[in-house]
Design a protein around this motif. Structure first.
Motif, PDB file in Angstrom:
ATOM      1  N   ILE A 139    -115.208  17.679 -72.765  1.00 50.42           N
ATOM      2  CA  ILE A 139    -115.808  17.349 -71.465  1.00 50.42           C
ATOM      3  C   ILE A 139    -115.918  18.642 -70.666  1.00 50.42           C
ATOM      4  CG2 ILE A 139    -115.568  16.046 -69.318  1.00 50.42           C
ATOM      5  CD1 ILE A 139    -113.963  13.979 -70.896  1.00 50.42           C
ATOM      6  N   GLU A 140    -117.148  18.951 -70.293  1.00 49.13           N
ATOM      7  CA  GLU A 140    -117.371  20.174 -69.525  1.00 49.13           C
ATOM      8  C   GLU A 140    -117.259  19.856 -68.038  1.00 49.13           C
ATOM      9  OE1 GLU A 140    -119.696  21.598 -66.661  1.00 49.13           O
ATOM     10  OE2 GLU A 140    -120.811  20.194 -67.921  1.00 49.13           O
ATOM     11  N   ALA A 141    -116.441  20.652 -67.329  1.00 49.87           N
ATOM     12  CA  ALA A 141    -116.277  20.448 -65.875  1.00 49.87           C
ATOM     13  C   ALA A 141    -116.225  21.804 -65.174  1.00 49.87           C
ATOM     14  CB  ALA A 141    -115.020  19.634 -65.591  1.00 49.87           C
ATOM     15  N   VAL A 142    -117.258  22.634 -65.434  1.00 45.88           N
ATOM     16  CA  VAL A 142    -117.328  23.933 -64.743  1.00 45.88           C
ATOM     17  C   VAL A 142    -118.193  23.773 -63.495  1.00 45.88           C
ATOM     18  CG1 VAL A 142    -117.029  25.168 -66.922  1.00 45.88           C
ATOM     19  CG2 VAL A 142    -119.346  24.781 -66.045  1.00 45.88           C
ATOM     20  N   PHE A 143    -118.430  24.896 -62.771  1.00 42.80           N
ATOM     21  CA  PHE A 143    -119.224  24.823 -61.533  1.00 42.80           C
ATOM     22  C   PHE A 143    -120.540  24.083 -61.772  1.00 42.80           C
ATOM     23  CE2 PHE A 143    -117.350  29.259 -61.445  1.00 42.80           C
ATOM     24  CZ  PHE A 143    -116.223  28.881 -60.746  1.00 42.80           C
ATOM     25  N   GLU A 144    -121.052  23.493 -60.682  1.00 37.87           N
ATOM     26  CA  GLU A 144    -122.306  22.728 -60.777  1.00 37.87           C
ATOM     27  C   GLU A 144    -123.499  23.698 -60.849  1.00 37.87           C
ATOM     28  OE1 GLU A 144    -122.433  19.705 -61.393  1.00 37.87           O
ATOM     29  OE2 GLU A 144    -124.216  18.770 -60.579  1.00 37.87           O
ATOM     30  N   ASP A 145    -123.591  24.414 -61.960  1.00 34.83           N
ATOM     31  CA  ASP A 145    -124.649  25.404 -62.129  1.00 34.83           C
ATOM     32  C   ASP A 145    -125.358  25.079 -63.445  1.00 34.83           C
ATOM     33  OD1 ASP A 145    -126.024  27.592 -63.103  1.00 34.83           O
ATOM     34  OD2 ASP A 145    -124.560  29.078 -62.456  1.00 34.83           O
ATOM     35  N   PRO A 146    -126.621  24.599 -63.356  1.00 37.08           N
ATOM     36  CA  PRO A 146    -127.294  24.116 -64.566  1.00 37.08           C
ATOM     37  C   PRO A 146    -127.388  25.181 -65.656  1.00 37.08           C
ATOM     38  CG  PRO A 146    -128.796  24.095 -62.655  1.00 37.08           C
ATOM     39  CD  PRO A 146    -127.440  24.429 -62.141  1.00 37.08           C
ATOM     40  N   GLY A 147    -127.641  26.445 -65.243  1.00 34.54           N
ATOM     41  CA  GLY A 147    -127.757  27.526 -66.231  1.00 34.54           C
ATOM     42  C   GLY A 147    -126.446  27.696 -66.992  1.00 34.54           C
ATOM     43  N   LEU A 148    -125.350  27.709 -66.243  1.00 30.68           N
ATOM     44  CA  LEU A 148    -124.021  27.890 -66.851  1.00 30.68           C
ATOM     45  C   LEU A 148    -123.715  26.717 -67.791  1.00 30.68           C
ATOM     46  CD1 LEU A 148    -121.260  29.334 -67.006  1.00 30.68           C
ATOM     47  CD2 LEU A 148    -120.568  28.032 -64.978  1.00 30.68           C
ATOM     48  N   LYS A 149    -124.048  25.532 -67.350  1.00 31.71           N
ATOM     49  CA  LYS A 149    -123.753  24.348 -68.178  1.00 31.71           C
ATOM     50  C   LYS A 149    -124.527  24.423 -69.491  1.00 31.71           C
ATOM     51  CE  LYS A 149    -122.451  21.312 -64.333  1.00 31.71           C
ATOM     52  NZ  LYS A 149    -121.032  21.033 -64.492  1.00 31.71           N
ATOM     53  N   LYS A 150    -125.802  24.817 -69.409  1.00 33.48           N
ATOM     54  CA  LYS A 150    -126.603  24.895 -70.648  1.00 33.48           C
ATOM     55  C   LYS A 150    -126.013  25.944 -71.590  1.00 33.48           C
ATOM     56  CE  LYS A 150    -130.833  23.528 -68.452  1.00 33.48           C
ATOM     57  NZ  LYS A 150    -131.999  24.097 -67.818  1.00 33.48           N
ATOM     58  N   LYS A 151    -125.599  27.077 -71.017  1.00 29.53           N
ATOM     59  CA  LYS A 151    -125.008  28.140 -71.856  1.00 29.53           C
ATOM     60  C   LYS A 151    -123.761  27.613 -72.571  1.00 29.53           C
ATOM     61  CE  LYS A 151    -124.074  32.299 -70.022  1.00 29.53           C
ATOM     62  NZ  LYS A 151    -124.235  33.177 -68.854  1.00 29.53           N
ATOM     63  N   ILE A 152    -122.969  26.884 -71.824  1.00 24.06           N
ATOM     64  CA  ILE A 152    -121.722  26.353 -72.404  1.00 24.06           C
ATOM     65  C   ILE A 152    -122.028  25.352 -73.515  1.00 24.06           C
ATOM     66  CG2 ILE A 152    -119.737  24.859 -71.887  1.00 24.06           C
ATOM     67  CD1 ILE A 152    -119.447  26.438 -69.278  1.00 24.06           C
ATOM     68  N   PHE A 153    -123.041  24.510 -73.316  1.00 22.85           N
ATOM     69  CA  PHE A 153    -123.360  23.520 -74.361  1.00 22.85           C
ATOM     70  C   PHE A 153    -123.900  24.201 -75.619  1.00 22.85           C
ATOM     71  CE2 PHE A 153    -122.548  19.091 -73.347  1.00 22.85           C
ATOM     72  CZ  PHE A 153    -121.934  19.265 -72.118  1.00 22.85           C
ATOM     73  N   ALA A 154    -124.668  25.275 -75.429  1.00 22.68           N
ATOM     74  CA  ALA A 154    -125.168  26.006 -76.608  1.00 22.68           C
ATOM     75  C   ALA A 154    -123.962  26.564 -77.373  1.00 22.68           C
ATOM     76  CB  ALA A 154    -126.095  27.125 -76.161  1.00 22.68           C
ATOM     77  N   ARG A 155    -122.989  27.037 -76.631  1.00 20.37           N
ATOM     78  CA  ARG A 155    -121.798  27.607 -77.262  1.00 20.37           C
ATOM     79  C   ARG A 155    -120.992  26.515 -77.981  1.00 20.37           C
ATOM     80  NH1 ARG A 155    -117.843  31.749 -74.448  1.00 20.37           N
ATOM     81  NH2 ARG A 155    -116.619  32.303 -76.287  1.00 20.37           N
ATOM     82  N   LEU A 156    -120.879  25.374 -77.331  1.00 17.15           N
ATOM     83  CA  LEU A 156    -120.139  24.258 -77.953  1.00 17.15           C
ATOM     84  C   LEU A 156    -120.817  23.842 -79.258  1.00 17.15           C
ATOM     85  CD1 LEU A 156    -119.344  22.002 -74.851  1.00 17.15           C
ATOM     86  CD2 LEU A 156    -117.737  23.394 -76.181  1.00 17.15           C
TER      87      LEU A 156
END
Ligand code: 3HC
Ligand code: NAI
Length: 651
Positions: A373-390
């Motif tokens: 479960i990803e719960a980092v800052f509400e920043d769409p760019g950051l979230k997408k980067k994290i999902f690519a990494r996951l």
């Protein structure tokens, strides 16, 4: 149709055994079967009677689906009088949850035994009712006034061991319930135990009912049932059993016909309906989730980690640096220590939960987890980067979830090569306490991923509601028109304390302006700076908020916002805020007038109702009752008003 109640003789003991899945509710067929069986037992060679249930639980109460329909004889209070007046020993054997009318059946029996895992409770208050089958009269006779009132006005069940301490259960039986209960009945017979009718016990000692009423009023916050319960207990303490039963009957029927109980009964079924996903086959397989990774150990990540650990599921928390990880873990530590201090958790249980949470700064630690479960800052760019990494790190079949409040789950899913494994799990703050979980179904989310998250929610003691993808999903999307109305009301003439006061008197846990202060006014302010005027929408919706932030009033955390806050976070109205509102109203050309509290409640609840209607129409929510569940569990809407959709339809 065969009866759900069977009667057999086991030696000299008549065994009444009930099997009415799922929860052995006391439906008409069960009541009739019990009456037939007790009549048979009364007239046969048995020397004692045992009442026992099959399946997962003892009776879970009256059959709520029969409420509001004509009563069919035998009526529960009369059936229970028949059970109690039997002149052979009657023993109830409790497992699972003996609730409401179910526990009242046990109270009408002469003795009660229970397995250690059993719970007993009188939760009628949660349906806007009171125990209406003698519970208000029998419970205080066994447990005393204060314990009885606590059970009935809180509706919270207690464990068998506590019930024994209170005198509500006589014997704890280990091992197999039936065997243990039969042994207990034989022991009672061998010792010539008398038939012991609770109704014949002397009334409890008189208490200070005015003080009790004052305490209950403070806690009940607008609900009528808790005070009616006090009336019944007062009757138990001051009159005969028969007189007390009359009072109970009258109050029960008044409550049953009232608006609050109708709303709470709607809500009971709404909550259970919300767990069902239309079009998803009942036998949809679920994926095993025995370990979870959480990215981000901030406000939400920490609370989410605790929710899983509390359910015995190990968690690996990922942070950007050792310091951030340390900070996140120490907040969790403090939260557990607080729970121990408040008596909510034992030291041992807290240590067990805490030991299930580990931390790392290395994403490779997530290679084997079943869900992230990803719960980092509400920043769409950051979230997408994290999902690519996951996508690169996580094993095949792992569920990848985001806790985003607003962002497009489909776009986040598109950052991976496995969008079918991606879903939104939107927790509410504080995540280890708030019960709501919006489960956001993306366009490509696989059925088994959705089914798994719905089931998992129950495991971690959350109430799941499915939402489609849109900005803010169900709950936060509705806050927008609600927030706009709150600002318009200020500009048109109301004060913050009047708006909040009206909504809190209506039953909201917190008025809208105090919620703004709690969330922080600077958050929205910053977000607005990146928008064009057209994107910001009607200036009436944000101009007061902007002026407050520009006057360094950032909300509760800065000591001032719509109110001034003291060190205990108590809000006090502030003349400077009144001035800012009046000046902004003049700036935007509003003519101010007196605004009645009714108008405030009407406009704010209507704003929720109308947006909710659109959400259902667009298929974002499956049904309007799901929205009621979101607002009661996530936003402090009073359950006794049924939720914003029910209230909008029925007010
Ligand atoms: N009457 C009718 N249906 C009931 C019911 C009841 N008392 N209690 C539960 N059900 C139904 C649910 O609606 C659900 O149906 P569904 O599968 O079609 O959705 C099914 O039983 C299973 O319920 P849950 O999903 O809630 O199952 P859980 O295992 O999570 O919880 C429980 C079991 C703790 C028994 C929980 O269902 C519960 O708290 N039930 C309500 C208990 C209650 O309020 N009893 C008091 C009734 S009022 C009364 O007794 C008045 C008397 O004083 C005169
Ligand atoms: P927060 O700011 O308290 O915590 C975010 C954490 O993520 C920080 O500790 C930060 O160090 C960490 N982080 C940032 N980048 C990271 C990375 N690349 N890898 C690992 N960790 C990283 O934020 P909060 O409030 O917990 O919000 C998190 C998410 O939850 C957001 O999407 C927010 O919208 C959502 N949310 C917030 C709610 C709230 O009330 N705060 C309620 C519901 C959802």
């Amino acid at each position: 149709m065969s009866s759900p109640v069977k009667y057999t003789l086991t030696g000299n003991i008549g065994v009444i055994s009930v099997d009415s899945p799922p929860v052995n509710a006391l439906s008409h067929a069960v009541r009739q079967g019990l009456l037939d069986a007790i009549t048979e037992a009364q007239n046969d060679a048995s020397e004692a009677v045992l009442i026992i249930c099959e399946g997962r639980t003892f009776f879970a109460g009256a059959d709520i689906s029969e409420f509001g329909k004509p009563i069919q004889d035998p009526w529960l209070p009369e059936l229970l009088n028949a059970i109690e007046s039997t002149d052979k020993l009657v023993v109830a054997a409790i497992h699972g949850t003996a609730l409401g009318g179910g526990f009242e059946t046990a109270l009408a029996s002469h003795y009660r035994c229970a397995v250690p895992s059993a719970k007993i409770g009188l939760p009628e208050v949660k349906l806007g009712l009171l125990p209406g089958a003698g519970g208000t009269q029998r419970t205080p006779r066994l447990a005393g006034i204060e314990a009885a009132l606590e059970l009935m006005t809180s509706g919270v069940p207690v464990a068998a061991s506590r019930a024994k301490e209170l005198g509500l259960v006589d014997e704890i039986v280990a091992g197999d319930l039936r065997e243990g209960a039969l042994t207990y009945v034989r022991k009672l017979l061998d010792s010539d135990a008398p038939v012991r009718r609770t109704s014949e016990i002397d009334p409890p000692k008189f208490g200070d009912f005015d003080a009790l009423r004052a305490a209950v009023t403070r806690r009940a916050r607008g609900q009528v049932a808790p005070l009616a319960i006090v009336d019944c207990v007062e009757a138990a303490a001051t009159g005969t059993f028969a007189e007390g039963m009359k009072v109970e009957r009258q109050k029960f029927s008044e409550l049953m016909q009232g608006k609050q109980s109708a709303a709470l009964r709607h809500f009971f079924f709404a909550e259970r309906q919300a767990a069902k996903v239309d079009g998803l086959a009942k036998d949809t397989p679920v994926r095993a989730v025995d370990s979870v990774g959480i990215i981000g150990g901030g406000t939400m990540g920490g609370g989410i980690a605790m929710s899983f650990a509390n359910a015995g599921i190990p968690v690996t928390m990922i942070e950007i640096s050792d310091e951030a990880l340390e900070r996140g873990l120490s907040i969790i530590e403090r939260n557990y220590a607080g729970s121990v201090k408040r008596g909510k958790l034992t030291e041992e249980k807290a240590a067990q939960c805490r030991a299930l949470i580990s931390g790392s700064t290395d994403y490779d630690a997530l290679a084997d987890v079943d869900m992230v479960i990803e719960a980092v800052f509400e920043d769409p760019g950051l979230k997408k980067k994290i999902f690519a990494r996951l996508d690169g790190v996580c094993k095949k079949g792992a569920i990848l979830a985001t806790n985003t409040s607003y962002q497009d789950v489909d776009q986040i899913a598109a950052a991976t090569s496995r969008p079918e494994d991606v879903i939104g799990t939107h927790f509410f703050s504080p995540a280890h306490i708030m019960k709501l979980l919006e489960v956001v179904r993306g366009e490509k989310t696989a059925d088994d991923v959705l089914a798994t998250c719905m089931q998992l929610a129950k495991r971690i003691r959350k109430v799941p509601v499915v939402s489609g993808v849109c900005y803010g999903f169900i709950g936060n999307r509705m806050l927008r028109p609600y927030g706009l109305q709150s600002q318009l009301l200020l500009l048109e003439g109301a004060t913050p304390e009047q708006v909040d006061g009206a909504m809190e008197a209506f039953g909201m846990a917190m008025g809208p302006l105090r919620v703004f202060d709690l969330a922080g006014l600077d958050v929205g302010y910053k977000a607005r700076q990146a928008l064009s005027d057209a994107e910001k929408g009607d200036p009436a919706g944000y101009r007061v908020l902007d002026h407050l932030v520009e006057a360094d009033r950032h909300g509760q955390k800065s000591g001032s916002g719509f109110y001034i806050y003291d060190e205990h976070r108590k809000p006090t109205p502030c003349p400077e805020v009144h001035k800012i509102i009046e000046e902004t109203a003049a700036e935007l050309g509003f003519e101010r007038r007196e605004i009645a509290d009714e108008e405030i409640v009407d406009r704010l609840t209507r704003a929720l109702y109308e947006e909710g209607g659109k959400i259902v129409e667009e298929g974002i929510a499956q049904r309007s009752s799901d929205i009621d569940v979101v607002y009661v569990y996530g936003y402090g809407f009073p359950a006794y008003r049924g939720g914003p959709m029910y209230f909008g339809e029925n007010a």
